[in-house]
Enzyme design. Structure first.
Site, short mmCIF file in Angstrom:
data_model
loop_
_atom_site.label_atom_id
_atom_site.label_comp_id
_atom_site.label_asym_id
_atom_site.label_seq_id
_atom_site.Cartn_x
_atom_site.Cartn_y
_atom_site.Cartn_z
N LYS A 36 1.07 -1.09 -0.10
CA LYS A 36 0.16 -0.25 0.14
C LYS A 36 0.77 1.53 -0.57
O LYS A 36 0.43 2.01 -0.78
CB LYS A 36 -1.03 0.30 0.99
N LYS A 95 -10.45 -3.95 -4.17
CA LYS A 95 -12.03 -2.65 -4.04
C LYS A 95 -11.28 -1.17 -4.76
O LYS A 95 -11.78 -0.87 -5.26
CB LYS A 95 -12.25 -2.14 -3.20
N LYS A 106 -4.37 -10.12 -6.82
CA LYS A 106 -5.92 -9.99 -5.40
C LYS A 106 -7.54 -9.01 -6.31
O LYS A 106 -7.12 -8.01 -6.44
CB LYS A 106 -5.92 -10.40 -4.14
P1 TYM Z 1 -10.38 -5.45 3.95
O1 TYM Z 1 -12.12 -4.51 4.17
O2 TYM Z 1 -9.72 -5.34 2.89
O3 TYM Z 1 -10.94 -6.80 3.58
C1 TYM Z 1 -13.04 -7.47 4.05
C2 TYM Z 1 -12.50 -9.51 4.58
O4 TYM Z 1 -12.82 -9.49 2.86
C3 TYM Z 1 -11.39 -10.30 2.67
N1 TYM Z 1 -11.02 -10.49 1.46
C4 TYM Z 1 -10.79 -11.18 0.08
N2 TYM Z 1 -11.41 -12.88 0.55
C5 TYM Z 1 -11.01 -13.62 -0.99
N3 TYM Z 1 -10.46 -12.92 -2.07
C6 TYM Z 1 -10.65 -11.39 -1.68
N4 TYM Z 1 -10.08 -11.28 -3.41
C7 TYM Z 1 -10.65 -10.37 -0.86
N5 TYM Z 1 -10.97 -9.69 -0.98
C8 TYM Z 1 -10.88 -9.02 0.82
C9 TYM Z 1 -10.10 -9.73 3.46
O5 TYM Z 1 -9.45 -11.03 3.85
C10 TYM Z 1 -11.41 -9.49 5.37
O6 TYM Z 1 -11.15 -10.08 5.60
N6 TYM Z 1 -7.67 -5.19 7.63
C11 TYM Z 1 -8.65 -5.36 7.27
C12 TYM Z 1 -10.20 -5.26 8.15
C13 TYM Z 1 -9.89 -5.49 9.87
C14 TYM Z 1 -10.04 -6.65 10.63
C15 TYM Z 1 -9.96 -6.12 11.67
C16 TYM Z 1 -10.55 -8.04 9.85
C17 TYM Z 1 -9.55 -5.01 10.70
N7 TYM Z 1 -10.11 -4.86 11.93
C18 TYM Z 1 -9.49 -7.34 12.64
C19 TYM Z 1 -10.40 -8.76 10.51
C20 TYM Z 1 -10.67 -8.90 12.48
C21 TYM Z 1 -8.98 -5.29 6.61
O7 TYM Z 1 -8.30 -4.24 5.85
O8 TYM Z 1 -10.01 -5.85 5.48
#
Ligand code: TYM
Length: 354
Positions: free
Chosen positions: A115, A220, A217
């Protein structure tokens, strides 16, 4: 307490459109876990500040994620749905963890490197310290299980490292105040305060890839909207994106060994398997030897069938933002009460209160 109560926690950032990756990799698992666990699901709006969204985008994004949670079938009465900023204890514990985690640990985080890109000196401190806040999100509830996609694995390892170091550093006071649970660290048994959280990363959908490049991957933040299926896409959009998805000229293989060097084929089969809740092998039994001209329309039909009801319900919910805000506010109050319990202990453990 002799052991930790099983508790599920997970979060999704309110940045950009929710994708099929978010849905299959995370949200759909959140829904399933409700039957067997107490669950807390969070819209992590503090995390979204790391990319400096406009205030209105943050407000809209928060509501959209909450709507997606509800539309997918998360029950905000039996479980807890809230937004991170409503519970200040996340930030308070994150500060404690900023003082536990080592620079070297955070320097290894691949998501930060991706990032921040080449201009690391110009990345925000928030982006660098982000995994500490994530650890705080989980541990402020002493959550034991965290369903996520594969890209969050390293952050969850860091969460475990932070919990271990905290437990070790404060082991004597934890014992003296009788606040811990017996656990093994190395060959010693200590009273530890935080659980060593288990990531839940399994099934065919842990890493859904871009429709334009099977080695990247689905995200978004990809500049090309054709690379992803958004949860709010219309049936026509979904069909078009799958039709245009990159593939190769070969028919689908008869079994999974035939995916070698064919990441796009593997990704589309993964998506089909995840949406239909079967395995890749079962999908290949049905479609092995067929051309993409046959498989793609079947996949588009399946995706529309599964996603259209969620998109419709999201639109209905988004038309009444007051209702979404009220659901989040109630969840925030319930989450605050739990988080405060932990922080009363943590303040005592570290010596901020007596
Ligand atoms: P975020 O918002 O980027 O994504 C949310 C969830 O979606 C999953 N994900 C995917 N799974 C499979 N294939 C993909 N292409 C894909 N893109 C996204 C992510 O693995 C995630 O589970 N840091 C985290 C948010 C967060 C969090 C937490 C998660 C903040 N605090 C505490 C768990 C526990 C994030 O940016 O997810």
């Amino acid at each position: 307490m002799s052991s930790f109560e099983p508790l599920v926690f997970s979060g999704v950032q309110p940045t950009g459109n929710l994708t099929l990756g978010n849905y299959l990799g995370a949200i759909r698992k959140f829904v399933a876990l409700q039957d067997t666990h107490n669950c807390i699901y969070c819209v992590v709006d503090l995390h979204a500040l790391t990319i400096n969204p406009s205030p209105q985008d943050l407000i809209d994004g928060r509501r959209a994620i909450a709507a997606a949670f509800l539309a997918s079938g998360i029950d905000p009465v039996k479980h807890i749905v809230f937004n991170q900023a409503a519970v200040f204890q996340h930030s308070e514990l994150a500060w404690v963890f900023n003082c536990i985690a080592r620079m070297g640990w955070l320097n290894r985080m691949t998501q930060f490197k991706e990032k921040a890109g080449k201009d690391r000196e110009n990345a925000s401190v928030g982006l660098f310290a982000y995994p500490n806040l994530m650890a705080a999100d989980i541990l402020v509830y002493r959550a034991t299980h965290v369903p996520v996609g594969d890209d969050q694995k390293q952050h969850l390892e860091l969460t475990r490292d932070i919990a271990q170091k905290f437990n070790w550093d404060y082991r004597e006071r934890t014992k003296a105040l009788d606040l811990g649970v017996p656990m093994e660290i190395g060959d010693e048994t200590i009273d530890g305060y935080f659980p060593i959280t288990e990531p839940l990363i399994e099934g065919p959908a842990t890493r859904i890839m871009s429709l334009r490049d099977g080695t990247k991957k689905m995200s978004k933040s990809d500049p090309s909207d054709l690379s992803r299926i958004n949860l709010t896409d219309t049936a026509d959009d979904i069909a078009k994106k799958i039709r245009k998805a990159k593939t190769d000229p070969e028919p689908l293989p008869g079994d999974t060994s035939g995916f070698q060097g064919r990441p796009e084929a593997e990704n589309l089969v993964n998506i089909y398997a995840a949406l239909s809740e079967t395995s890749n092998d079962a999908v290949l039994q049905e479609f092995g030897g067929q051309q993409f001209s046959v498989f793609k329309p079947a996949l588009a039909e399946l995706a529309v069938e599964k996603l259209a009801p969620i998109a419709d319900e999201m639109r209905r919910l988004m038309a009444d933002p007051g209702h979404i805000d009220a659901v989040l506010a109630t969840g925030g109050e319930r989450a605050s009460a739990l988080a405060e319990k932990t922080m009363v202990d943590v303040r005592r453990l570290v010596g901020l209160t007596v």
